[in-house]
Design a protein around this motif. Structure first.
Motif, PDB file in Angstrom:
ATOM      1  N   ASN A 185       0.879  -1.166   0.000  1.00  0.00           N
ATOM      2  CA  ASN A 185       0.000   0.000   0.000  1.00  0.00           C
ATOM      3  C   ASN A 185       0.907   1.203   0.000  1.00  0.00           C
ATOM      4  O   ASN A 185       1.404   1.618   1.041  1.00  0.00           O
ATOM      5  N   ARG A 186       1.152   1.740  -1.157  1.00  0.00           N
ATOM      6  CA  ARG A 186       2.166   2.783  -1.242  1.00  0.00           C
ATOM      7  C   ARG A 186       1.601   4.041  -1.878  1.00  0.00           C
ATOM      8  O   ARG A 186       0.817   3.988  -2.814  1.00  0.00           O
ATOM      9  N   LEU A 187       1.990   5.172  -1.289  1.00  0.00           N
ATOM     10  CA  LEU A 187       1.617   6.470  -1.844  1.00  0.00           C
ATOM     11  C   LEU A 187       2.811   7.010  -2.615  1.00  0.00           C
ATOM     12  O   LEU A 187       3.899   7.109  -2.066  1.00  0.00           O
ATOM     13  N   LEU A 188       2.601   7.330  -3.870  1.00  0.00           N
ATOM     14  CA  LEU A 188       3.679   7.891  -4.674  1.00  0.00           C
ATOM     15  C   LEU A 188       3.416   9.377  -4.886  1.00  0.00           C
ATOM     16  O   LEU A 188       2.463   9.763  -5.545  1.00  0.00           O
ATOM     17  N   GLN A 189       4.271  10.184  -4.272  1.00  0.00           N
ATOM     18  CA  GLN A 189       4.137  11.630  -4.421  1.00  0.00           C
ATOM     19  C   GLN A 189       5.139  12.131  -5.438  1.00  0.00           C
ATOM     20  O   GLN A 189       6.308  11.783  -5.365  1.00  0.00           O
ATOM     21  N   GLY A 190       4.689  12.955  -6.343  1.00  0.00           N
ATOM     22  CA  GLY A 190       5.633  13.551  -7.275  1.00  0.00           C
ATOM     23  C   GLY A 190       4.962  14.752  -7.886  1.00  0.00           C
ATOM     24  O   GLY A 190       3.798  14.700  -8.270  1.00  0.00           O
ATOM     25  N   ASP A 191       5.708  15.829  -7.978  1.00  0.00           N
ATOM     26  CA  ASP A 191       5.160  17.063  -8.496  1.00  0.00           C
ATOM     27  C   ASP A 191       4.572  16.822  -9.891  1.00  0.00           C
ATOM     28  O   ASP A 191       4.925  15.854 -10.557  1.00  0.00           O
ATOM     29  N   VAL A 192       3.688  17.708 -10.299  1.00  0.00           N
ATOM     30  CA  VAL A 192       3.121  17.577 -11.639  1.00  0.00           C
ATOM     31  C   VAL A 192       4.249  17.537 -12.659  1.00  0.00           C
ATOM     32  O   VAL A 192       5.194  18.308 -12.579  1.00  0.00           O
ATOM     33  N   GLY A 193       4.139  16.588 -13.569  1.00  0.00           N
ATOM     34  CA  GLY A 193       5.137  16.487 -14.625  1.00  0.00           C
ATOM     35  C   GLY A 193       6.388  15.711 -14.240  1.00  0.00           C
ATOM     36  O   GLY A 193       7.343  15.636 -15.006  1.00  0.00           O
ATOM     37  N   SER A 194       6.394  15.123 -13.062  1.00  0.00           N
ATOM     38  CA  SER A 194       7.610  14.444 -12.610  1.00  0.00           C
ATOM     39  C   SER A 194       7.734  13.037 -13.198  1.00  0.00           C
ATOM     40  O   SER A 194       8.732  12.366 -12.996  1.00  0.00           O
ATOM     41  N   GLY A 195       6.704  12.587 -13.906  1.00  0.00           N
ATOM     42  CA  GLY A 195       6.801  11.298 -14.595  1.00  0.00           C
ATOM     43  C   GLY A 195       6.315  10.117 -13.779  1.00  0.00           C
ATOM     44  O   GLY A 195       6.933   9.054 -13.765  1.00  0.00           O
ATOM     45  N   LYS A 196       5.188  10.297 -13.141  1.00  0.00           N
ATOM     46  CA  LYS A 196       4.634   9.205 -12.338  1.00  0.00           C
ATOM     47  C   LYS A 196       4.083   8.085 -13.224  1.00  0.00           C
ATOM     48  O   LYS A 196       4.119   6.920 -12.851  1.00  0.00           O
ATOM     49  N   THR A 197       3.559   8.487 -14.391  1.00  0.00           N
ATOM     50  CA  THR A 197       2.934   7.485 -15.254  1.00  0.00           C
ATOM     51  C   THR A 197       3.913   6.368 -15.618  1.00  0.00           C
ATOM     52  O   THR A 197       3.547   5.195 -15.658  1.00  0.00           O
ATOM     53  N   LEU A 198       5.144   6.759 -15.842  1.00  0.00           N
ATOM     54  CA  LEU A 198       6.141   5.773 -16.221  1.00  0.00           C
ATOM     55  C   LEU A 198       6.386   4.773 -15.094  1.00  0.00           C
ATOM     56  O   LEU A 198       6.577   3.578 -15.329  1.00  0.00           O
ATOM     57  N   VAL A 199       6.388   5.274 -13.896  1.00  0.00           N
ATOM     58  CA  VAL A 199       6.545   4.399 -12.733  1.00  0.00           C
ATOM     59  C   VAL A 199       5.364   3.425 -12.674  1.00  0.00           C
ATOM     60  O   VAL A 199       5.521   2.232 -12.411  1.00  0.00           O
ATOM     61  N   ALA A 200       4.188   3.953 -12.973  1.00  0.00           N
ATOM     62  CA  ALA A 200       2.998   3.104 -12.985  1.00  0.00           C
ATOM     63  C   ALA A 200       3.151   1.992 -14.019  1.00  0.00           C
ATOM     64  O   ALA A 200       2.896   0.815 -13.741  1.00  0.00           O
ATOM     65  N   ILE A 201       3.597   2.365 -15.200  1.00  0.00           N
ATOM     66  CA  ILE A 201       3.717   1.374 -16.280  1.00  0.00           C
ATOM     67  C   ILE A 201       4.719   0.278 -15.905  1.00  0.00           C
ATOM     68  O   ILE A 201       4.448  -0.916 -16.066  1.00  0.00           O
ATOM     69  N   MET A 202       5.864   0.692 -15.371  1.00  0.00           N
ATOM     70  CA  MET A 202       6.871  -0.298 -14.992  1.00  0.00           C
ATOM     71  C   MET A 202       6.303  -1.254 -13.935  1.00  0.00           C
ATOM     72  O   MET A 202       6.542  -2.462 -13.987  1.00  0.00           O
ATOM     73  N   SER A 203       5.561  -0.725 -13.005  1.00  0.00           N
ATOM     74  CA  SER A 203       4.985  -1.570 -11.955  1.00  0.00           C
ATOM     75  C   SER A 203       3.978  -2.553 -12.549  1.00  0.00           C
ATOM     76  O   SER A 203       3.914  -3.723 -12.157  1.00  0.00           O
ATOM     77  N   MET A 204       3.189  -2.068 -13.492  1.00  0.00           N
ATOM     78  CA  MET A 204       2.197  -2.939 -14.121  1.00  0.00           C
ATOM     79  C   MET A 204       2.890  -4.059 -14.900  1.00  0.00           C
ATOM     80  O   MET A 204       2.418  -5.194 -14.935  1.00  0.00           O
ATOM     81  N   LEU A 205       4.008  -3.710 -15.508  1.00  0.00           N
ATOM     82  CA  LEU A 205       4.730  -4.726 -16.270  1.00  0.00           C
ATOM     83  C   LEU A 205       5.313  -5.801 -15.346  1.00  0.00           C
ATOM     84  O   LEU A 205       5.380  -6.976 -15.703  1.00  0.00           O
ATOM     85  N   ILE A 206       5.706  -5.402 -14.147  1.00  0.00           N
ATOM     86  CA  ILE A 206       6.186  -6.401 -13.185  1.00  0.00           C
ATOM     87  C   ILE A 206       5.045  -7.370 -12.861  1.00  0.00           C
ATOM     88  O   ILE A 206       5.224  -8.584 -12.822  1.00  0.00           O
ATOM     89  N   ALA A 207       3.856  -6.823 -12.669  1.00  0.00           N
ATOM     90  CA  ALA A 207       2.697  -7.683 -12.406  1.00  0.00           C
ATOM     91  C   ALA A 207       2.504  -8.662 -13.562  1.00  0.00           C
ATOM     92  O   ALA A 207       2.316  -9.871 -13.361  1.00  0.00           O
ATOM     93  N   ALA A 208       2.585  -8.131 -14.794  1.00  0.00           N
ATOM     94  CA  ALA A 208       2.374  -8.975 -15.972  1.00  0.00           C
ATOM     95  C   ALA A 208       3.428 -10.085 -16.053  1.00  0.00           C
ATOM     96  O   ALA A 208       3.111 -11.232 -16.365  1.00  0.00           O
ATOM     97  N   ASP A 209       4.648  -9.732 -15.728  1.00  0.00           N
ATOM     98  CA  ASP A 209       5.713 -10.734 -15.754  1.00  0.00           C
ATOM     99  C   ASP A 209       5.460 -11.869 -14.773  1.00  0.00           C
ATOM    100  O   ASP A 209       6.002 -12.960 -14.905  1.00  0.00           O
ATOM    101  N   ASN A 210       4.652 -11.595 -13.772  1.00  0.00           N
ATOM    102  CA  ASN A 210       4.368 -12.619 -12.774  1.00  0.00           C
ATOM    103  C   ASN A 210       2.990 -13.256 -12.976  1.00  0.00           C
ATOM    104  O   ASN A 210       2.460 -13.909 -12.092  1.00  0.00           O
TER     105      ASN A 210
END
Ligand code: ADP
Ligand code: MG
Length: 698
Positions: free
Chosen positions: A291-316
């Motif tokens: 249960n993690r909160l990811l804080q990052g200013d607008v434009g800091s590139g949170k979406t990419l972190v989301a995508i990488m995390s989703m890909l880890i799920a897919a790999d498993n």
């Protein structure tokens, strides 16, 4: 608080059914208890009368005594106001009303002695008080309490004569009618251990302080109580989850992640993105539910972190979903992610309220049989009829539209709850995070991708509007798009909407050759989406809007944001708004527009905006500038509950005490089943009814 607490407010002397309705609608006061917990937001020492000659714009709320020398209506249109000159023999001060001129001139007379309360503001050498509270001077002596509480009221309440004084009177009526003491709301072990005054003493003194000391004690007790129950609730949740839930263990990093990283990433990750992804990976592989909160200013590139995390799920072998607060945002994410993953064998779908039936059936099927790996959507995703084969990770974007309740609904979408990552652009100070998301771990992206041109922020007075519009025209001619934002606050909703619509008409005539669209919160959802789409597609060059655009609209081509009446926005909000530009490669501009009349405090706020683009720096300055008791911060982060009395930034110590105390209790009595904790359980269930019902156990 027992039976008493549940008595409908309409039965209280001085209320009745009409006023009861207003109290309920405007202030959330439905019962006696609600009223007792409707605390003054400030106190004024009514024993002190200031001389006009000693006052300047830096004074807090003050009291002066004297006579009105003259009334005059000045200005036209939006700036029309009633102005009175008030004198006490040592000097004069201006009293100003922007509404209700007739009521004021009928009610108050020249050459009569009055006591006036208000917050002085200074413009040049002139000092004025806007919408002061006025009393006949001699009635003051009759007041028994030197510290008088002030209650916040809305415009509608005032119009129906439920002003601060009236509320005070109603509270008095409750106390007068009390036959037995109010029941304690905290168990006696806590009261003793934390040295709290009892609930009766606390409630009486918070409304009618006998002394400064009594007020301090009352306020301590009530702040503690408020924070204590929030902590008890959060910690109870956390402990339940820790005890009863294992998380899916994602140990594999395989094809999807590797290929994406090597072949699809259009740029290098920033150091902060890498660090955060590492933190998330550790969680996902730990065997505990994340249960993690990811804080990052607008434009800091949170979406990419989301995508990488989703890909880890897919790999498993797990499915992942990402939830956004609006259709527009969901659609944007969907397209963005689809594009980034085009070379990868991942099946991704979009589900929103307007997904067509046939499409919807396909999605349902794909989610159930696992052929859809990722799904992007709005809150449509949390509906019970959305069933996954094997959901392993849930990402919630721009959390402040989603409460704990929604989050816990998602937990039930698999035999074990999926991992949860909540992403937000609102920088939240540590104490605040602890109170609100005490059950979340926090990761921070504190670095922007390289090569961004800092947004240039400029303060412009209304008189410089023509020049500003010339500049805007140049930007549009160069192919850019422009936001024009108007404030909208509850108290002055009608006139705000009017301003917005007038502004829209004006802009349309001024920029006749371009398409202009308009969006505000009062529109139907479908209409809103349609107008937004015009801007997203580039069809409309200018969007006139209220703060509905605050959350996440991503149009990199938009390079100018004009904020009208900028002085009326809080710092956090200005920053959030400004983040809508500066997303593309072009130099972007944010123009803060105000009238010449600016209080020194507003000026400070706007100067900070012009000076820095750093969200954390702004959040800090914001905390420093805010006066005591101001709850802007909590409201703006869109929290599911509102604090009535505690102040997250100022009451950090009480918060820590409350948290430690709650922790101790739960360590010894996790489900609050000991007889002495009965009272805690009842109160907790009452305060957090809805949330508790969504609990995992039971
Ligand atoms: P937010 O954190 O506000 O959600 P986004 O994820 O939308 O930010 O990213 C903002 C923009 O920055 C996007 O256009 C994205 O492609 C870009 N971006 C993200 N990470 C990087 C990076 N490491 N280097 C360069 N650009 C990046
Ligand atoms: Mg985003």
């Amino acid at each position: 608080m027992s039976e008493f607490s549940r008595i409908d407010i309409k039965f209280l002397a001085g209320v009745g059914s009409k006023r009861a309705e207003i109290l309920k609608k405007e202030a959330g006061i439905a019962t006696y208890e609600d009223l007792l917990y409707y605390f003054p937001y400030k106190y004024i020492d009514r024993s002190k009368i200031f001389k006009i000659c000693e006052i300047d714009g830096n004074f807090p709320y003050i009291q002066i005594e004297g006579e009105i020398i003259s009334f005059e209506e000045v200005g036209t249109g939006r700036t029309k106001r009633l102005s009175a000159i008030f004198s006490d023999g040592t000097g004069t001060i201006e009293l100003v009303w922007f509404q209700g001129a007739k009521y004021i001139t009928d009610r108050y007379h020249l050459r009569t002695k009055y006591t006036v309360f208000g917050k002085p503001a200074q413009y040049g050498s002139k000092i004025s008080i806007a919408h002061p509270e006025i009393d006949k001077a001699d009635s003051i002596a009759e007041r028994q309490h030197t510290l008088q509480g002030f209650y916040s009221t809305t415009e509608l309440m005032k119009r129906k004569f439920i002003n601060s004084k009236a509320i005070s009177k109603l509270v008095e009526n409750i106390f007068k009618g009390l036959k037995v003491p109010i029941f304690e709301t905290i168990s006696s072990d806590v009261v003793k251990q934390c040295n709290l005054v009892n609930i009766n003493e606390a409630l009486r003194n918070i409304h009618f302080p006998k002394s400064n000391e009594a007020l301090q004690k009352a306020s301590f007790r009530l702040k503690f109580e408020e924070l204590f129950y929030i902590q008890l609730n959060i910690l109870r949740y956390m402990k339940l989850r820790e005890q009863s839930l294992n998380g899916f263990k994602f140990v594999r990093i395989a094809d999807n992640v590797n290929r994406f990283y090597k072949e699809c990433l259009p740029f290098d990750l920033t150091g902060a993105q890498k660090r955060v992804i590492k933190e998330i990976r550790a969680d996902l592989g730990s065997g505990k539910q994340m249960n993690r909160l990811l804080q990052g200013d607008v434009g800091s590139g949170k979406t990419l972190v989301a995508i990488m995390s989703m890909l880890i799920a897919a790999d498993n072998g797990y499915q992942a979903c990402i939830m956004a607060p609006t259709e527009i945002l969901a659609t944007q994410h969907f397209e963005n992610i689809k594009r980034l993953l085009s070379k990868i064998d991942i099946n991704i779908a979009l589900l929103t309220g307007s997904t067509k039936k046939s499409e919807r059936d396909n999605i349902d099927k794909g989610l159930r049989d696992g052929s859809i790996n990722f799904i992007v959507g709005t809150h449509a995703l949390i509906e019970d009829n959305v069933v996954f084969k094997n959901l392993g990770l849930v990402i919630v974007d721009e959390q402040h539209r989603f409460g704990v309740v929604q989050r816990s609904k998602l937990w039930k979408k698999n035999s074990q709850p999926p991992h949860v990552l909540v992403m937000t652009a609102t920088p939240i100070p540590r104490t605040l995070a602890m109170t609100l998301y005490g059950d979340l771990d926090v990761s921070i992206i504190d670095e922007l991708p390289p090569g961004r041109k800092p947004i240039s922020t400029i303060l412009r007075f209304d008189s410089g509007a023509d020049r500003m519009y010339d500049g805007i025209r140049k930007q549009i001619e160069a192919g850019r798009q422009v936001y024009i934002v108007y404030p909208l606050i509850k108290e002055s909703e009608k006139s705000d909407l009017k301003n917005l619509e007038e502004g829209y008409e004006y802009i349309k005539t001024l920029f006749r050759e371009y398409k202009v669209c308009m969006v505000h919160g009062k529109m139907k959802a479908s209409e809103k989406e349609e107008e937004m789409q015009k801007f997203v597609s580039g069809d409309a060059k200018i969007m006139v809007a209220t703060t509905v655009i605050e959350v996440g609209v991503d149009v990199p081509n938009a390079s100018v944001m004009v904020i009208e009446n900028a002085e009326r926005f809080g710092l956090a909000q200005l920053h959030q708004l400004r983040g809508r530009v500066g997303r593309g490669a072009e130099q972007s501009y944010c123009i803060l527009k105000t009238s010449h009349k600016l209080s020194s405090e507003s000026r400070k706020r706007l100067d900070i905006m012009c000076k820095t683009n750093d969200g954390f720096e702004i959040a800090e300055a914001d905390l420093k500038l805010r006066g005591p008791g101001d709850m802007e911060g909590t409201q703006q982060s869109g929290i599911a509950f509102k604090l009535k009395i505690a102040n997250i930034t100022k009451d950090a110590q009480i918060l820590q005490l409350a948290r430690d105390c709650a922790n101790n209790i739960l360590d010894n009595d996790p489900d609050l089943s000991l007889p002495e904790h009965h009272i805690l359980r009842i109160r907790l269930d009452k305060l957090f009814k809805r949330i508790v019902n969504f609990g995992l156990v039971g």
